[in-house]
Design a protein around this motif. Structure first.
Motif, PDB file in Angstrom:
ATOM      1  N   ASP A  54     -51.830 -22.590 -11.551  1.00 11.77           N
ATOM      2  CA  ASP A  54     -52.689 -22.852 -12.704  1.00 11.77           C
ATOM      3  C   ASP A  54     -51.903 -23.646 -13.751  1.00 11.77           C
ATOM      4  N   ILE A  55     -52.581 -24.554 -14.439  1.00 10.85           N
ATOM      5  CA  ILE A  55     -51.906 -25.349 -15.471  1.00 10.85           C
ATOM      6  C   ILE A  55     -51.863 -24.598 -16.794  1.00 10.85           C
ATOM      7  N   ASN A  56     -53.016 -24.063 -17.224  1.00 10.40           N
ATOM      8  CA  ASN A  56     -53.113 -23.460 -18.558  1.00 10.40           C
ATOM      9  C   ASN A  56     -52.703 -21.995 -18.537  1.00 10.40           C
ATOM     10  N   MET A  57     -51.423 -21.751 -18.787  1.00 14.37           N
ATOM     11  CA  MET A  57     -50.927 -20.376 -18.861  1.00 14.37           C
ATOM     12  C   MET A  57     -50.154 -20.206 -20.158  1.00 14.37           C
ATOM     13  N   ALA A  58     -50.188 -18.999 -20.704  1.00 14.46           N
ATOM     14  CA  ALA A  58     -49.411 -18.704 -21.907  1.00 14.46           C
ATOM     15  C   ALA A  58     -47.930 -18.743 -21.570  1.00 14.46           C
ATOM     16  N   GLY A  59     -47.110 -19.070 -22.560  1.00 15.05           N
ATOM     17  CA  GLY A  59     -45.672 -19.181 -22.318  1.00 15.05           C
ATOM     18  C   GLY A  59     -45.378 -20.472 -21.579  1.00 15.05           C
ATOM     19  N   MET A  60     -44.678 -20.370 -20.455  1.00 14.39           N
ATOM     20  CA  MET A  60     -44.399 -21.550 -19.633  1.00 14.39           C
ATOM     21  C   MET A  60     -45.656 -21.939 -18.875  1.00 14.39           C
ATOM     22  N   ASN A  61     -46.187 -23.145 -19.129  1.00 15.15           N
ATOM     23  CA  ASN A  61     -47.409 -23.554 -18.440  1.00 15.15           C
ATOM     24  C   ASN A  61     -47.106 -24.084 -17.041  1.00 15.15           C
ATOM     25  N   GLY A  62     -48.158 -24.441 -16.316  1.00 19.11           N
ATOM     26  CA  GLY A  62     -47.983 -24.869 -14.935  1.00 19.11           C
ATOM     27  C   GLY A  62     -47.150 -26.120 -14.783  1.00 19.11           C
ATOM     28  N   PHE A  63     -47.327 -27.101 -15.683  1.00 23.91           N
ATOM     29  CA  PHE A  63     -46.533 -28.327 -15.624  1.00 23.91           C
ATOM     30  C   PHE A  63     -45.045 -28.012 -15.784  1.00 23.91           C
ATOM     31  N   ASP A  64     -44.726 -27.162 -16.777  1.00 27.93           N
ATOM     32  CA  ASP A  64     -43.320 -26.825 -17.036  1.00 27.93           C
ATOM     33  C   ASP A  64     -42.714 -26.043 -15.874  1.00 27.93           C
ATOM     34  N   LEU A  65     -43.488 -25.125 -15.316  1.00 25.08           N
ATOM     35  CA  LEU A  65     -42.983 -24.341 -14.184  1.00 25.08           C
ATOM     36  C   LEU A  65     -42.724 -25.245 -12.983  1.00 25.08           C
ATOM     37  N   CYS A  66     -43.674 -26.129 -12.692  1.00 31.50           N
ATOM     38  CA  CYS A  66     -43.510 -27.046 -11.566  1.00 31.50           C
ATOM     39  C   CYS A  66     -42.272 -27.912 -11.750  1.00 31.50           C
ATOM     40  N   SER A  67     -42.106 -28.442 -12.961  1.00 32.79           N
ATOM     41  CA  SER A  67     -40.953 -29.297 -13.249  1.00 32.79           C
ATOM     42  C   SER A  67     -39.642 -28.550 -13.059  1.00 32.79           C
ATOM     43  N   SER A  68     -39.611 -27.269 -13.447  1.00 35.19           N
ATOM     44  CA  SER A  68     -38.360 -26.500 -13.388  1.00 35.19           C
ATOM     45  C   SER A  68     -37.961 -26.118 -11.970  1.00 35.19           C
ATOM     46  N   ILE A  69     -38.941 -26.038 -11.058  1.00 34.67           N
ATOM     47  CA  ILE A  69     -38.621 -25.591  -9.694  1.00 34.67           C
ATOM     48  C   ILE A  69     -38.671 -26.707  -8.655  1.00 34.67           C
ATOM     49  N   ARG A  70     -39.199 -27.863  -9.013  1.00 35.26           N
ATOM     50  CA  ARG A  70     -39.473 -28.882  -7.998  1.00 35.26           C
ATOM     51  C   ARG A  70     -38.235 -29.322  -7.229  1.00 35.26           C
ATOM     52  N   ASN A  71     -37.083 -29.404  -7.890  1.00 38.25           N
ATOM     53  CA  ASN A  71     -35.858 -29.825  -7.193  1.00 38.25           C
ATOM     54  C   ASN A  71     -35.310 -28.756  -6.261  1.00 38.25           C
ATOM     55  N   PHE A  72     -35.865 -27.544  -6.344  1.00 44.25           N
ATOM     56  CA  PHE A  72     -35.347 -26.431  -5.555  1.00 44.25           C
ATOM     57  C   PHE A  72     -36.357 -25.912  -4.538  1.00 44.25           C
ATOM     58  N   VAL A  73     -37.584 -26.397  -4.616  1.00 45.01           N
ATOM     59  CA  VAL A  73     -38.657 -25.937  -3.745  1.00 45.01           C
ATOM     60  C   VAL A  73     -39.300 -27.151  -3.094  1.00 45.01           C
ATOM     61  N   SER A  74     -39.337 -27.177  -1.774  1.00 40.68           N
ATOM     62  CA  SER A  74     -39.867 -28.354  -1.075  1.00 40.68           C
ATOM     63  C   SER A  74     -41.320 -28.206  -0.654  1.00 40.68           C
ATOM     64  N   CYS A  75     -41.876 -26.995  -0.743  1.00 39.03           N
ATOM     65  CA  CYS A  75     -43.246 -26.792  -0.263  1.00 39.03           C
ATOM     66  C   CYS A  75     -44.267 -27.482  -1.172  1.00 39.03           C
ATOM     67  N   PRO A  76     -45.475 -27.747  -0.654  1.00 40.61           N
ATOM     68  CA  PRO A  76     -46.516 -28.369  -1.481  1.00 40.61           C
ATOM     69  C   PRO A  76     -46.914 -27.484  -2.660  1.00 40.61           C
ATOM     70  N   ILE A  77     -47.193 -28.122  -3.798  1.00 36.56           N
ATOM     71  CA  ILE A  77     -47.683 -27.434  -4.994  1.00 36.56           C
ATOM     72  C   ILE A  77     -49.031 -28.034  -5.360  1.00 36.56           C
ATOM     73  N   LEU A  78     -50.073 -27.191  -5.361  1.00 33.29           N
ATOM     74  CA  LEU A  78     -51.421 -27.628  -5.716  1.00 33.29           C
ATOM     75  C   LEU A  78     -51.787 -27.046  -7.075  1.00 33.29           C
ATOM     76  N   PHE A  79     -52.126 -27.918  -8.013  1.00 36.65           N
ATOM     77  CA  PHE A  79     -52.535 -27.439  -9.330  1.00 36.65           C
ATOM     78  C   PHE A  79     -53.991 -26.993  -9.308  1.00 36.65           C
ATOM     79  N   LEU A  80     -54.246 -25.835  -9.913  1.00 37.34           N
ATOM     80  CA  LEU A  80     -55.599 -25.356 -10.161  1.00 37.34           C
ATOM     81  C   LEU A  80     -55.873 -25.623 -11.635  1.00 37.34           C
ATOM     82  N   THR A  81     -56.879 -26.434 -11.933  1.00 30.07           N
ATOM     83  CA  THR A  81     -57.033 -26.847 -13.318  1.00 30.07           C
ATOM     84  C   THR A  81     -58.481 -27.033 -13.735  1.00 30.07           C
ATOM     85  N   ALA A  82     -58.760 -26.690 -14.997  1.00 29.04           N
ATOM     86  CA  ALA A  82     -60.064 -26.977 -15.583  1.00 29.04           C
ATOM     87  C   ALA A  82     -60.034 -28.351 -16.242  1.00 29.04           C
TER      88      ALA A  82
END
Length: 226
Positions: A54-82
């Motif tokens: 999900d993109i819209n989350m309190a605290g660290m949002n989905g964009f920030d979480l994806c950015s922080s883990i992308r270099n360490f996680v190779s699996c696909p990431i699908l955003f759920l978004t309104a």
């Protein structure tokens, strides 16, 4: 389904988590859920095959979480978004997302997207085994450790100590047992070298964080703080 794929769902709406978990488990997937970024980081240790984020989350949002883990996680990431703006789509791709699906969505569409990404991912099975927290990332396959994005240079034995403790978080190991597991029963040395290695690890960690990941249990040994 044959092979059991693992899915991590991250959304701050419990009703969505419950609904998706039920539907995906009925399809034969192994499903882990997290209601915020902190929970998601903890559950990355399960090595998911795909992440629904999900993109819209309190605290660290989905964009920030994806950015922080992308270099360490190779699996696909699908955003759920309104969100549906072109800029949001661009932002999602720029931080490392692979796809997005707009809420509300049909479960059939989501299943089709998941299946398509898993088929593509099956060509590349270099799945990272790691441990993640808000500031620390350990890649066991690459034998690397990062704190706040900074790589911590570790000797082989220092990494082995960290690996032993972190993969058994909360379990206390005495120095003799650690020496036996890491150096082997035929190792030429003394278990007191563990104390010196722990000291060096803590000094290296202290360059980047105030957190103490390795705790001394006085009179017993050491443990990784959960």
């Amino acid at each position: 389904m044959g092979e059991k794929y693992k899915i991590l769902i991250v959304d701050d709406e419990q009703s969505i988590l419950d609904m998706l978990k039920l539907q995906l488990e009925l399809e034969g997937y192994i499903v882990y859920s997290a209601i915020n970024a902190k929970e998601a980081l903890d559950k990355l240790s399960h090595s998911p095959d795909i992440i629904l984020l999900d993109i819209n989350m309190a605290g660290m949002n989905g964009f920030d979480l994806c950015s922080s883990i992308r270099n360490f996680v190779s699996c696909p990431i699908l955003f759920l978004t309104a969100r549906v703006s072109e800029q949001d789509k661009i932002n999602g791709l720029m931080v490392g997302g692979d796809d997005y699906i707009t809420k509300p969505f049909s479960i059939n569409e989501l299943l089709a997207r998941i299946s398509a990404h898993l088929r593509r991912e099956k060509r590349n099975h270099n799945k990272t085994k790691g441990k993640f927290s808000e500031e620390l990332m350990i890649d066991y396959s690459d034998r690397s450790l990062f704190i706040k994005g900074n790589r911590v240079e570790l000797s082989n034995k220092e990494f082995e100590i960290i690996k032993l403790l972190s993969t058994n978080a909360g379990q206390v190991f005495d120095r003799e047992k650690m020496y036996e597991l890491i150096w082997g029963i035929d190792g030429n040395g003394d278990s007191t070298v563990i104390k010196e290695h722990i000291r060096k690890i803590r000094l290296k960690f202290a360059e980047f964080t105030d957190k103490s990941y390795i705790s001394t249990v006085w009179g017993v040994g050491y443990k990784w703080i959960k």
